[in-house]
Motif scaffolding. Structure first.
Motif, PDB file in Angstrom:
ATOM      1  N   LYS A   1       1.005  -1.163  -0.092  1.00  0.00           N
ATOM      2  CA  LYS A   1       0.058   0.127  -0.096  1.00  0.00           C
ATOM      3  C   LYS A   1       1.085   1.110  -0.129  1.00  0.00           C
ATOM      4  O   LYS A   1       1.814   1.430   0.998  1.00  0.00           O
ATOM      5  N   PHE A   2       0.710   2.007  -0.826  1.00  0.00           N
ATOM      6  CA  PHE A   2       1.569   3.354  -1.207  1.00  0.00           C
ATOM      7  C   PHE A   2       0.554   4.364  -1.290  1.00  0.00           C
ATOM      8  O   PHE A   2      -0.376   4.481  -1.818  1.00  0.00           O
ATOM      9  N   MET A   3       0.853   5.359  -0.208  1.00  0.00           N
ATOM     10  CA  MET A   3       0.267   6.718  -0.155  1.00  0.00           C
ATOM     11  C   MET A   3       1.145   7.953  -0.081  1.00  0.00           C
ATOM     12  O   MET A   3       2.162   7.825   0.374  1.00  0.00           O
ATOM     13  N   GLY A   4       0.798   8.889  -0.950  1.00  0.00           N
ATOM     14  CA  GLY A   4       1.473   9.881  -1.003  1.00  0.00           C
ATOM     15  C   GLY A   4       1.110  11.193  -1.068  1.00  0.00           C
ATOM     16  O   GLY A   4      -0.369  11.441  -1.458  1.00  0.00           O
ATOM     17  N   TRP A   5       1.608  12.488  -0.644  1.00  0.00           N
ATOM     18  CA  TRP A   5       1.249  13.549  -0.358  1.00  0.00           C
ATOM     19  C   TRP A   5       1.899  14.693  -0.727  1.00  0.00           C
ATOM     20  O   TRP A   5       3.280  14.476  -0.798  1.00  0.00           O
ATOM     21  N   THR A   6       1.611  15.614  -1.438  1.00  0.00           N
ATOM     22  CA  THR A   6       2.287  16.677  -2.116  1.00  0.00           C
ATOM     23  C   THR A   6       2.430  17.868  -0.839  1.00  0.00           C
ATOM     24  O   THR A   6       3.298  18.748  -0.930  1.00  0.00           O
TER      25      THR A   6
ATOM     26  N   SER B   1      -2.487   7.310  -4.473  1.00  0.00           N
ATOM     27  CA  SER B   1      -2.434   6.021  -3.851  1.00  0.00           C
ATOM     28  C   SER B   1      -2.319   4.898  -4.842  1.00  0.00           C
ATOM     29  O   SER B   1      -2.833   5.022  -5.934  1.00  0.00           O
ATOM     30  N   TYR B   2      -1.548   3.793  -4.294  1.00  0.00           N
ATOM     31  CA  TYR B   2      -1.402   2.715  -5.118  1.00  0.00           C
ATOM     32  C   TYR B   2      -1.493   1.668  -4.182  1.00  0.00           C
ATOM     33  O   TYR B   2      -0.932   1.464  -3.221  1.00  0.00           O
ATOM     34  N   LEU B   3      -2.418   0.438  -4.712  1.00  0.00           N
ATOM     35  CA  LEU B   3      -2.448  -0.830  -3.851  1.00  0.00           C
ATOM     36  C   LEU B   3      -2.130  -1.987  -4.786  1.00  0.00           C
ATOM     37  O   LEU B   3      -2.844  -1.935  -5.776  1.00  0.00           O
ATOM     38  N   ARG B   4      -1.477  -2.850  -4.341  1.00  0.00           N
ATOM     39  CA  ARG B   4      -1.027  -4.168  -4.816  1.00  0.00           C
ATOM     40  C   ARG B   4      -1.514  -5.185  -3.862  1.00  0.00           C
ATOM     41  O   ARG B   4      -0.842  -5.331  -2.923  1.00  0.00           O
ATOM     42  N   ASP B   5      -2.318  -6.149  -4.327  1.00  0.00           N
ATOM     43  CA  ASP B   5      -2.580  -7.476  -3.645  1.00  0.00           C
ATOM     44  C   ASP B   5      -2.518  -8.515  -4.560  1.00  0.00           C
ATOM     45  O   ASP B   5      -3.443  -8.946  -5.177  1.00  0.00           O
TER      46      ASP B   5
ATOM     47  N   GLU C   1      -4.580  -4.640  -8.466  1.00  0.00           N
ATOM     48  CA  GLU C   1      -3.508  -3.678  -8.329  1.00  0.00           C
ATOM     49  C   GLU C   1      -4.444  -2.331  -9.089  1.00  0.00           C
ATOM     50  O   GLU C   1      -5.124  -2.243  -9.965  1.00  0.00           O
ATOM     51  N   LYS C   2      -4.091  -1.131  -8.202  1.00  0.00           N
ATOM     52  CA  LYS C   2      -4.838   0.022  -8.624  1.00  0.00           C
ATOM     53  C   LYS C   2      -4.047   1.113  -8.294  1.00  0.00           C
ATOM     54  O   LYS C   2      -3.550   1.358  -7.247  1.00  0.00           O
TER      55      LYS C   2
END
Length: 382
Positions: free
Chosen positions: A325-330, A352-356, A362-363
Motif C-alpha cells: 500500500k503506497f500513499m503520497g502527499w504533496t 495512492s497505489y495498492l497491490r495485492d 492492482e490499482k
C-alpha cells in the motif's frame, strides 16, 4: 539505289550487323534491368510464399529495407495479396511474473509501442500484440524485453529499428509515456488486439523489407501491413512457447525507465537531460513504515513532478512485495506516518497505489481535485 556500271540496281541491305547490335543492346539492357531488380524492384511479392519446413524453426530475418522509393514501395506492397484464410486472433496473454520484473517488461513493451506507433492507442496495441506473439513463438526470444531489444547491439539489423537507430534519444512527454505504459499494462494483463491475428512481422506501406516476399500479408492497420509465416509456423500450434516472467534490465532503457536504471545500479537522477524532466520521477521522503520493512509506505511527493510519475515511484518502492500500500502527499505538513490519520490528512492525499497479488488486485488512484484525470475511474472517491 546505287550505280553498278551504267545500270541502276536495287540496293541489297545486309541486316546481320544490325541484328548483332540489337541483340547486344538487349543483352546489356537485360543485365542492367536484372541489377536494378536486385536492388529493389525484384522485391515484388511472390503470389505464394514458400512455407518453411514444419520441423525446422525458421530464422527471424532482421529489418533490412530494399532501396526503393516510397512510391514504388507502396505500389509493390499493394500488389501483395491479403490472406484471410486461416486468420486466427491471438489468445489472451497474462505475464506470469510480478514486482520489478513485470514493471521492467511493461516498460520494454511500452517503449516498443510508443516509439514504433507514436502516441496512438490503436497502433500501440497492434505493436504490443506482435511483441507478445513473438515472445510465444520459438523463432524469437522468450521474454518481452528480449523480443523488443533483439539485435539492438548491432548498428543495423535489429528487429525493431528504434532500438538501434538512435530514436531512444528523443523524449516523448510524460503523459504520452504514461499512456503507453498503461496500454502495455493492459496487454500484459490479458488484453488482445484481434485485428492483427498471429502476425509476427509488420512494416509501414512506404518501405519494402527484404523479408516481405517470404511471408503472408494478413492484416492492414492504417499504413501498417502485418505478416505471418506461411505453413505451420503461422498457425496457432506454433505459438506454444512459455514466456519468461523474470525480465531483466536493459541498459538502453535506463535513461527513461528508473526501474531499469536501478536494476543496473545506475542513478535515476542522472540522464542525458535532467532526470525529473526526462522521466517525470518524483523526489520522495520515505516514511518510517517503509523503512521498517512494512507493507505500507507514506511518501512526500514532489508537487512539480508529473502526476503520472507517481506510479513509477510506487512501483520502485514497492519492489517485489506481493502486498503493498503506497500513499503520497504533496503537502508535507499533512503527510502522516501511520494509518492513524485525520480526515483532513486523508482528504489531502494526492495519490495512492495498492497491490495485492493474492487477490489479483492492482490499482492506482489520484486526487482529482488536485490532478485532473481524463478517466474518472482513476479518481479517488470522496
Amino acid at each position: 539505289m546505287r550505280l553498278d556500271g551504267d545500270q541502276p540496281v536495287p540496293l541489297r541491305r545486309d541486316w546481320t550487323g544490325w541484328l548483332f547490335v540489337l541483340l547486344a543492346v538487349a543483352a546489356v539492357t537485360g543485365v542492367l534491368y536484372a541489377n536494378g531488380e536486385r536492388d529493389g524492384a525484384r522485391y515484388i511479392a511472390r503470389p505464394h510464399p514458400v512455407a518453411p519446413p514444419a520441423d525446422v524453426v525458421p530464422d527471424a530475418p532482421p529489418m533490412e529495407l530494399a532501396p526503393v522509393t516510397e512510391a514504388d514501395a507502396r505500389a509493390q506492397n499493394a500488389k501483395i495479396a491479403l490472406i484471410t484464410k486461416g486468420f486466427v486472433a491471438a489468445r489472451p496473454f497474462v505475464y506470469t511474473g510480478g514486482g520489478d520484473a513485470k514493471a521492467r517488461a511493461r516498460d520494454c513493451l511500452a517503449a516498443a509501442m510508443l516509439y514504433e506507433a507514436g502516441d496512438d492507442a490503436r497502433g500501440q496495441q497492434a505493436v504490443g500484440q506482435v511483441v507478445i506473439n513473438r515472445a510465444r513463438h520459438p523463432a524469437f526470444p522468450k521474454s518481452i524485453c528480449g523480443v523488443v531489444f533483439q539485435g539492438s547491439e548491432r548498428a543495423t539489423g535489429c528487429q525493431f529499428t528504434f532500438t538501434c537507430d538512435g530514436a531512444l534519444s528523443r523524449r516523448y512527454s510524460d503523459a504520452a509515456w504514461q499512456r503507453a505504459r498503461n496500454n502495455a499494462d493492459l496487454m500484459l494483463a490479458g488484453g488482445t488486439y484481434p485485428a492483427v491475428g498471429l502476425a509476427t512481422h509488420y512494416h509501414t506501406d512506404w518501405v519494402r523489407p527484404y523479408w516481405s516476399d517470404s511471408l503472408e500479408k494478413i492484416a492492414i492497420v492504417d499504413t501498417h501491413l502485418f505478416f505471418r509465416w506461411p505453413g505451420y509456423w503461422g498457425t496457432p500450434g506454433a505459438f506454444r512457447g512459455a514466456v519468461s516472467g523474470s525480465d531483466g534490465p536493459v541498459a538502453k532503457l535506463a535513461a527513461i525507465s528508473p526501474l531499469h536504471a536501478i536494476a543496473l545500479g545506475l542513478p535515476t537522477d542522472v540522464a542525458p537531460a535532467d532526470a525529473n524532466a526526462a522521466v517525470g520521477e518524483a523526489r520522495v521522503v520515505i516514511g518510517a513504515g517503509a523503512a521498517a520493512g512494512r507493507d505500507t509506505i507514506y511518501t512526500q511527493l514532489d508537487r512539480k513532478a508529473a502526476p503520472e510519475s507517481f506510479v513509477t515511484t510506487a512501483l520502485r518502492l514497492c519492489g517485489d512485495k506481493p502486498y503493498c500500500k503506497f500513499m503520497g502527499w504533496t503537502n508535507p505538513t499533512l503527510k502522516p506516518d501511520s494509518d492513524a490519520m485525520t480526515d483532513t490528512q486523508r482528504a489531502a492525499m494526492s495519490f495512492s497505489y495498492l497491490r495485492d497479488d493474492k487477490a489479483g488486485f492492482e490499482k492506482a488512484l489520484w486526487n482529482c481535485s488536485e490532478y485532473k484525470r481524463d478517466d474518472t475511474r482513476q479518481c479517488m472517491k470522496r
